[in-house]
Scaffold this motif. Sequence first.
Motif, PDB file in Angstrom:
ATOM      1  N   HIS A  84       6.940  20.531  -2.424  1.00 43.44           N
ATOM      2  CA  HIS A  84       7.743  20.780  -3.622  1.00 43.44           C
ATOM      3  C   HIS A  84       7.007  21.732  -4.568  1.00 43.44           C
ATOM      4  CE1 HIS A  84       9.475  19.863  -7.627  1.00 43.44           C
ATOM      5  NE2 HIS A  84      10.617  19.819  -6.935  1.00 43.44           N
ATOM      6  N   ALA A  85       5.711  21.495  -4.777  1.00 38.94           N
ATOM      7  CA  ALA A  85       4.926  22.344  -5.681  1.00 38.94           C
ATOM      8  C   ALA A  85       4.824  23.771  -5.146  1.00 38.94           C
ATOM      9  CB  ALA A  85       3.532  21.750  -5.877  1.00 38.94           C
ATOM     10  N   LEU A  86       4.633  23.916  -3.833  1.00 39.73           N
ATOM     11  CA  LEU A  86       4.530  25.253  -3.239  1.00 39.73           C
ATOM     12  C   LEU A  86       5.862  25.995  -3.318  1.00 39.73           C
ATOM     13  CD1 LEU A  86       2.335  24.388  -0.121  1.00 39.73           C
ATOM     14  CD2 LEU A  86       1.624  25.770  -2.076  1.00 39.73           C
ATOM     15  N   ILE A  87       6.944  25.315  -2.985  1.00 41.08           N
ATOM     16  CA  ILE A  87       8.275  25.938  -2.996  1.00 41.08           C
ATOM     17  C   ILE A  87       8.670  26.354  -4.412  1.00 41.08           C
ATOM     18  CG2 ILE A  87      10.748  25.447  -2.696  1.00 41.08           C
ATOM     19  CD1 ILE A  87       9.915  23.802  -0.184  1.00 41.08           C
ATOM     20  N   ASN A  88       8.346  25.508  -5.391  1.00 45.45           N
ATOM     21  CA  ASN A  88       8.723  25.782  -6.777  1.00 45.45           C
ATOM     22  C   ASN A  88       7.661  26.568  -7.553  1.00 45.45           C
ATOM     23  OD1 ASN A  88      11.330  24.484  -6.821  1.00 45.45           O
ATOM     24  ND2 ASN A  88      10.193  22.582  -6.535  1.00 45.45           N
ATOM     25  N   GLU A  89       6.674  27.083  -6.829  1.00 39.70           N
ATOM     26  CA  GLU A  89       5.618  27.928  -7.412  1.00 39.70           C
ATOM     27  C   GLU A  89       4.925  27.256  -8.592  1.00 39.70           C
ATOM     28  OE1 GLU A  89       6.761  32.089  -7.792  1.00 39.70           O
ATOM     29  OE2 GLU A  89       8.452  31.725  -6.442  1.00 39.70           O
ATOM     30  N   ASP A  90       4.612  25.972  -8.426  1.00 39.66           N
ATOM     31  CA  ASP A  90       3.969  25.175  -9.466  1.00 39.66           C
ATOM     32  C   ASP A  90       2.446  25.280  -9.318  1.00 39.66           C
ATOM     33  OD1 ASP A  90       3.120  23.310 -11.298  1.00 39.66           O
ATOM     34  OD2 ASP A  90       4.449  21.703 -10.596  1.00 39.66           O
ATOM     35  N   VAL A  91       1.884  26.343  -9.882  1.00 34.56           N
ATOM     36  CA  VAL A  91       0.446  26.617  -9.762  1.00 34.56           C
ATOM     37  C   VAL A  91      -0.381  25.490 -10.365  1.00 34.56           C
ATOM     38  CG1 VAL A  91      -1.415  28.229 -10.369  1.00 34.56           C
ATOM     39  CG2 VAL A  91       0.837  29.109  -9.796  1.00 34.56           C
ATOM     40  N   LYS A  92       0.040  24.947 -11.519  1.00 30.88           N
ATOM     41  CA  LYS A  92      -0.730  23.898 -12.194  1.00 30.88           C
ATOM     42  C   LYS A  92      -0.899  22.658 -11.324  1.00 30.88           C
ATOM     43  CE  LYS A  92      -0.072  24.995 -17.049  1.00 30.88           C
ATOM     44  NZ  LYS A  92       0.475  24.583 -18.333  1.00 30.88           N
ATOM     45  N   THR A  93       0.170  22.263 -10.645  1.00 32.40           N
ATOM     46  CA  THR A  93       0.099  21.074  -9.788  1.00 32.40           C
ATOM     47  C   THR A  93      -0.865  21.302  -8.634  1.00 32.40           C
ATOM     48  OG1 THR A  93       2.352  20.448 -10.381  1.00 32.40           O
ATOM     49  CG2 THR A  93       1.455  19.481  -8.369  1.00 32.40           C
ATOM     50  N   ILE A  94      -0.754  22.450  -7.973  1.00 29.63           N
ATOM     51  CA  ILE A  94      -1.646  22.756  -6.846  1.00 29.63           C
ATOM     52  C   ILE A  94      -3.086  22.875  -7.347  1.00 29.63           C
ATOM     53  CG2 ILE A  94      -2.188  24.416  -5.016  1.00 29.63           C
ATOM     54  CD1 ILE A  94       0.404  22.871  -4.502  1.00 29.63           C
ATOM     55  N   GLN A  95      -3.266  23.495  -8.494  1.00 33.29           N
ATOM     56  CA  GLN A  95      -4.599  23.706  -9.061  1.00 33.29           C
ATOM     57  C   GLN A  95      -5.226  22.396  -9.533  1.00 33.29           C
ATOM     58  OE1 GLN A  95      -4.543  26.845 -11.938  1.00 33.29           O
ATOM     59  NE2 GLN A  95      -6.713  26.629 -12.433  1.00 33.29           N
ATOM     60  N   SER A  96      -4.409  21.371  -9.774  1.00 33.27           N
ATOM     61  CA  SER A  96      -4.938  20.081 -10.231  1.00 33.27           C
ATOM     62  C   SER A  96      -5.684  19.340  -9.116  1.00 33.27           C
ATOM     63  CB  SER A  96      -3.806  19.200 -10.765  1.00 33.27           C
ATOM     64  OG  SER A  96      -2.966  18.767  -9.709  1.00 33.27           O
ATOM     65  N   LYS A 127      -8.594  18.680  -6.572  1.00 32.35           N
ATOM     66  CA  LYS A 127     -10.034  18.964  -6.598  1.00 32.35           C
ATOM     67  C   LYS A 127     -10.382  20.039  -5.562  1.00 32.35           C
ATOM     68  CE  LYS A 127     -14.517  16.841  -6.256  1.00 32.35           C
ATOM     69  NZ  LYS A 127     -15.326  16.243  -5.267  1.00 32.35           N
ATOM     70  N   GLY A 128     -11.106  21.058  -6.007  1.00 31.86           N
ATOM     71  CA  GLY A 128     -11.557  22.112  -5.105  1.00 31.86           C
ATOM     72  C   GLY A 128     -10.601  23.287  -4.987  1.00 31.86           C
ATOM     73  N   ILE A 129      -9.446  23.211  -5.647  1.00 27.56           N
ATOM     74  CA  ILE A 129      -8.470  24.303  -5.598  1.00 27.56           C
ATOM     75  C   ILE A 129      -8.482  25.032  -6.937  1.00 27.56           C
ATOM     76  CG2 ILE A 129      -6.044  24.932  -5.297  1.00 27.56           C
ATOM     77  CD1 ILE A 129      -7.242  23.834  -2.747  1.00 27.56           C
ATOM     78  N   GLY A 130      -8.908  26.291  -6.893  1.00 30.07           N
ATOM     79  CA  GLY A 130      -8.918  27.109  -8.098  1.00 30.07           C
ATOM     80  C   GLY A 130      -7.601  27.848  -8.261  1.00 30.07           C
ATOM     81  N   ALA A 131      -7.509  28.618  -9.343  1.00 29.30           N
ATOM     82  CA  ALA A 131      -6.267  29.349  -9.638  1.00 29.30           C
ATOM     83  C   ALA A 131      -5.918  30.346  -8.535  1.00 29.30           C
ATOM     84  CB  ALA A 131      -6.400  30.065 -10.980  1.00 29.30           C
ATOM     85  N   LYS A 132      -6.922  31.088  -8.056  1.00 36.98           N
ATOM     86  CA  LYS A 132      -6.652  32.107  -7.030  1.00 36.98           C
ATOM     87  C   LYS A 132      -6.179  31.474  -5.724  1.00 36.98           C
ATOM     88  CE  LYS A 132      -9.584  35.830  -8.679  1.00 36.98           C
ATOM     89  NZ  LYS A 132     -10.747  36.692  -8.418  1.00 36.98           N
ATOM     90  N   THR A 133      -6.828  30.388  -5.320  1.00 37.19           N
ATOM     91  CA  THR A 133      -6.430  29.717  -4.071  1.00 37.19           C
ATOM     92  C   THR A 133      -5.037  29.120  -4.211  1.00 37.19           C
ATOM     93  OG1 THR A 133      -8.753  29.205  -3.617  1.00 37.19           O
ATOM     94  CG2 THR A 133      -7.125  27.982  -2.361  1.00 37.19           C
ATOM     95  N   ALA A 134      -4.741  28.541  -5.354  1.00 36.17           N
ATOM     96  CA  ALA A 134      -3.406  27.959  -5.597  1.00 36.17           C
ATOM     97  C   ALA A 134      -2.337  29.054  -5.514  1.00 36.17           C
ATOM     98  CB  ALA A 134      -3.359  27.269  -6.951  1.00 36.17           C
ATOM     99  N   GLN A 135      -2.597  30.186  -6.159  1.00 34.83           N
ATOM    100  CA  GLN A 135      -1.639  31.297  -6.126  1.00 34.83           C
ATOM    101  C   GLN A 135      -1.478  31.850  -4.719  1.00 34.83           C
ATOM    102  OE1 GLN A 135      -3.425  33.801  -9.087  1.00 34.83           O
ATOM    103  NE2 GLN A 135      -2.343  32.828 -10.789  1.00 34.83           N
TER     104      GLN A 135
END
Length: 197
Positions: free
Chosen positions: A100-112, A114-122
């Motif tokens: 759901h987070a990936l499909i809806n481009e929810d960077v904050k959720t993916i970035q939350s 541990k170990g996932i930074g902004a660039k990796t989430a994007q």
Amino acid sequence: MIAYIDGKLTYKDPAYVIIDVNGVGYEIKISLQTYGALQDGTERCKLFTYLNIREDAHILYGFKDPEEKILFLDLLSVSGIGPNTALVMLSSMSSAEIRHALINEDVKTIQSIKGIGAKTAQRAIIELKDKLRKEQMLGTASPSIFPTQNNKVRNEALAALVTLGIPKNVAEKSIDVILKKEGTDITVEQLIKMALR
């Protein structure tokens, strides 16, 4: 590859399990999703597995649900996400929440996670959102577009094309176009031949 391990659960830990298969104990890393799905005690269990081969180790990763394994493999395809990071992601959120987070481009959720930074989430969103949207669309529309009996033909053809070195996304597009055009009465061999043209 080892597609699955089916045996007696002899040890269960939040990070890994040991499954006895005819006297051989396989240590398999698991997510918290899989840990929660396994019962306590020495039960018979089947885990769908992925074997990661490194210079210093061969590590089995196991999943109670094949959908979780598919998402794990999707996450591995993203540059910067390795098996351990993908396992942390699947331990932090349910497969449905991650999709759901990936499909809806929810960077904050993916970035939350541990170990996932902004660039990796994007990067994960950019590389996986279209694929997951398509899977979601096909999942709801599959009875009308691709009947269940034809999913086996599609999956076998896709696996063969990827083995032959064709990128998975290119092979998927080609197969879907052929199935729409030719209909559902097509063999695996015909589908592969047409996709290779």
